[in-house]
Motif scaffolding. Structure first.
Motif, mmCIF file in Angstrom:
data_model
loop_
_atom_site.group_PDB
_atom_site.id
_atom_site.type_symbol
_atom_site.label_atom_id
_atom_site.label_comp_id
_atom_site.label_asym_id
_atom_site.label_seq_id
_atom_site.Cartn_x
_atom_site.Cartn_y
_atom_site.Cartn_z
ATOM 1 N N GLN A 1 0.827 -1.219 0.000
ATOM 2 C CA GLN A 1 0.000 0.000 0.000
ATOM 3 C C GLN A 1 0.861 1.270 0.000
ATOM 4 O O GLN A 1 0.507 2.266 -0.626
ATOM 5 C CB GLN A 1 -0.921 -0.014 1.230
ATOM 6 N N GLU A 2 1.977 1.223 0.727
ATOM 7 C CA GLU A 2 2.854 2.390 0.768
ATOM 8 C C GLU A 2 3.465 2.656 -0.611
ATOM 9 O O GLU A 2 3.596 3.797 -1.044
ATOM 10 C CB GLU A 2 3.967 2.184 1.802
ATOM 11 N N GLU A 3 3.824 1.568 -1.313
ATOM 12 C CA GLU A 3 4.364 1.725 -2.670
ATOM 13 C C GLU A 3 3.309 2.299 -3.604
ATOM 14 O O GLU A 3 3.613 3.131 -4.473
ATOM 15 C CB GLU A 3 4.868 0.377 -3.191
ATOM 16 N N LEU A 4 2.058 1.856 -3.430
ATOM 17 C CA LEU A 4 0.973 2.369 -4.274
ATOM 18 C C LEU A 4 0.772 3.872 -4.058
ATOM 19 O O LEU A 4 0.574 4.626 -5.012
ATOM 20 C CB LEU A 4 -0.325 1.627 -3.952
ATOM 21 N N ARG A 5 0.830 4.278 -2.788
ATOM 22 C CA ARG A 5 0.637 5.700 -2.480
ATOM 23 C C ARG A 5 1.796 6.526 -3.047
ATOM 24 O O ARG A 5 1.595 7.656 -3.527
ATOM 25 C CB ARG A 5 0.497 5.893 -0.976
ATOM 26 N N THR A 6 3.005 5.981 -2.969
ATOM 27 C CA THR A 6 4.156 6.684 -3.549
ATOM 28 C C THR A 6 4.012 6.779 -5.064
ATOM 29 O O THR A 6 4.297 7.826 -5.657
ATOM 30 C CB THR A 6 5.469 5.943 -3.203
ATOM 31 N N PHE A 7 3.535 5.714 -5.688
ATOM 32 C CA PHE A 7 3.314 5.723 -7.134
ATOM 33 C C PHE A 7 2.253 6.761 -7.511
ATOM 34 O O PHE A 7 2.399 7.489 -8.498
ATOM 35 C CB PHE A 7 2.879 4.328 -7.598
ATOM 36 N N ALA A 8 1.194 6.843 -6.692
ATOM 37 C CA ALA A 8 0.144 7.833 -6.949
ATOM 38 C C ALA A 8 0.714 9.250 -6.876
ATOM 39 O O ALA A 8 0.315 10.129 -7.650
ATOM 40 C CB ALA A 8 -0.992 7.665 -5.938
ATOM 41 N N TRP B 1 3.769 10.095 -7.668
ATOM 42 C CA TRP B 1 4.522 10.330 -8.903
ATOM 43 C C TRP B 1 3.587 10.710 -10.053
ATOM 44 O O TRP B 1 3.918 11.550 -10.883
ATOM 45 C CB TRP B 1 5.335 9.089 -9.278
ATOM 46 N N ILE B 2 2.408 10.084 -10.087
ATOM 47 C CA ILE B 2 1.412 10.436 -11.102
ATOM 48 C C ILE B 2 0.991 11.892 -10.930
ATOM 49 O O ILE B 2 0.905 12.666 -11.901
ATOM 50 C CB ILE B 2 0.160 9.520 -10.997
ATOM 51 N N TYR B 3 0.736 12.279 -9.675
ATOM 52 C CA TYR B 3 0.369 13.673 -9.398
ATOM 53 C C TYR B 3 1.488 14.620 -9.830
ATOM 54 O O TYR B 3 1.237 15.679 -10.433
ATOM 55 C CB TYR B 3 0.085 13.850 -7.901
ATOM 56 N N LEU B 4 2.740 14.222 -9.535
ATOM 57 C CA LEU B 4 3.864 15.097 -9.866
ATOM 58 C C LEU B 4 3.971 15.293 -11.384
ATOM 59 O O LEU B 4 4.321 16.381 -11.855
ATOM 60 C CB LEU B 4 5.170 14.489 -9.320
ATOM 61 N N MET B 5 3.643 14.247 -12.144
ATOM 62 C CA MET B 5 3.672 14.368 -13.599
ATOM 63 C C MET B 5 2.635 15.387 -14.082
ATOM 64 O O MET B 5 2.885 16.149 -15.027
ATOM 65 C CB MET B 5 3.399 13.004 -14.246
ATOM 66 N N THR B 6 1.479 15.419 -13.425
ATOM 67 C CA THR B 6 0.466 16.410 -13.814
ATOM 68 C C THR B 6 0.952 17.828 -13.496
ATOM 69 O O THR B 6 0.649 18.774 -14.231
ATOM 70 C CB THR B 6 -0.881 16.163 -13.091
ATOM 71 N N ASP B 7 1.711 17.961 -12.401
ATOM 72 C CA ASP B 7 2.276 19.270 -12.067
ATOM 73 C C ASP B 7 3.322 19.693 -13.092
ATOM 74 O O ASP B 7 3.445 20.870 -13.428
ATOM 75 C CB ASP B 7 2.898 19.235 -10.667
ATOM 76 N N VAL B 8 4.111 18.729 -13.571
ATOM 77 C CA VAL B 8 5.108 19.026 -14.605
ATOM 78 C C VAL B 8 4.412 19.571 -15.852
ATOM 79 O O VAL B 8 4.837 20.568 -16.450
ATOM 80 C CB VAL B 8 5.931 17.758 -14.955
#
Length: 198
Positions: free
Chosen positions: A15-22, A24-31
């Protein structure tokens, strides 16, 4: 049967890995968001509509100070990670608090800059250039504000629960977010301010 269950469990992502992956997805939208704002600013930076341009408005001494403060805050957030990896909760909380203080100082200087520009008659509606400028720099400032609030919440959770796998993940993510904001600011500093006054 136990082995079967263990194998079945191993195929489920942590679950912690999933939250970290999520994140990264958010960070891509910020980029994508900031890339769009930078592209818009570059296109509109010459559209001053007869009003003041970057050379007329920007006071670089304050910009140098705010840049130094924000880059220093990235360093202190790194020291927070080192303290966390050593299991030193007090040092972790203290370095995060220093990072918050530096972030708040950066925001104080940015708000002062905006107030100075408005007092000079350079508002967001004065020209397309200033609309793009306030939108880009203001969006970055909003992210810094959110980062500060996020860091305060993380400190409160560390104070209550200590250094756990969950709080570790949260500290790593907020530190990553903070470094991202520093990288964005380096582009703002270079493209908006340095290239604007030269």
């Amino acid at each position: 049967m136990a082995n079967v269950n263990a194998g079945h469990h191993d195929h489920h992502p942590d679950q912690e890995e999933l939250r970290t992956f999520a994140f990264w997805i958010y960070l891509m939208t910020d980029v994508i968001l900031f890339a769009t704002l930078f592209a818009t600013y570059i296109v509109l930076q010459g559209s001053t509509d007869g009003g003041p341009g970057p050379k007329d408005l920007f006071q670089m001494n304050g910009i140098y100070a705010s840049t130094f403060i924000l880059l220093t805050s990235s360093f202190t957030s790194g020291l927070a990670i080192l303290a966390m990896n050593k299991g030193n909760r007090l040092a972790l909380m203290n370095w995060l608090a220093v990072t918050i203080f530096l972030g708040a100082s950066f925001l104080f200087l940015e708000i002062n800059e905006f107030m100075h520009l408005v007092s000079e008659g350079a508002t967001i509606s004065t020209s397309a250039f200033l609309t793009a400028f306030y939108t880009l720099v203001g969006t970055h400032g909003l992210h810094v504000t959110l980062g500060i609030g996020w860091m305060i919440i993380v400190i409160m959770q560390i104070a209550k629960r200590g250094i756990t796998p969950v709080t570790k993940r949260k500290v790593n993510i907020i530190s990553l977010f903070w470094h991202f904001l520093d990288i964005v600011w380096i582009f703002v500093f270079t493209i908006v301010y340095v290239m604007g006054v030269n």
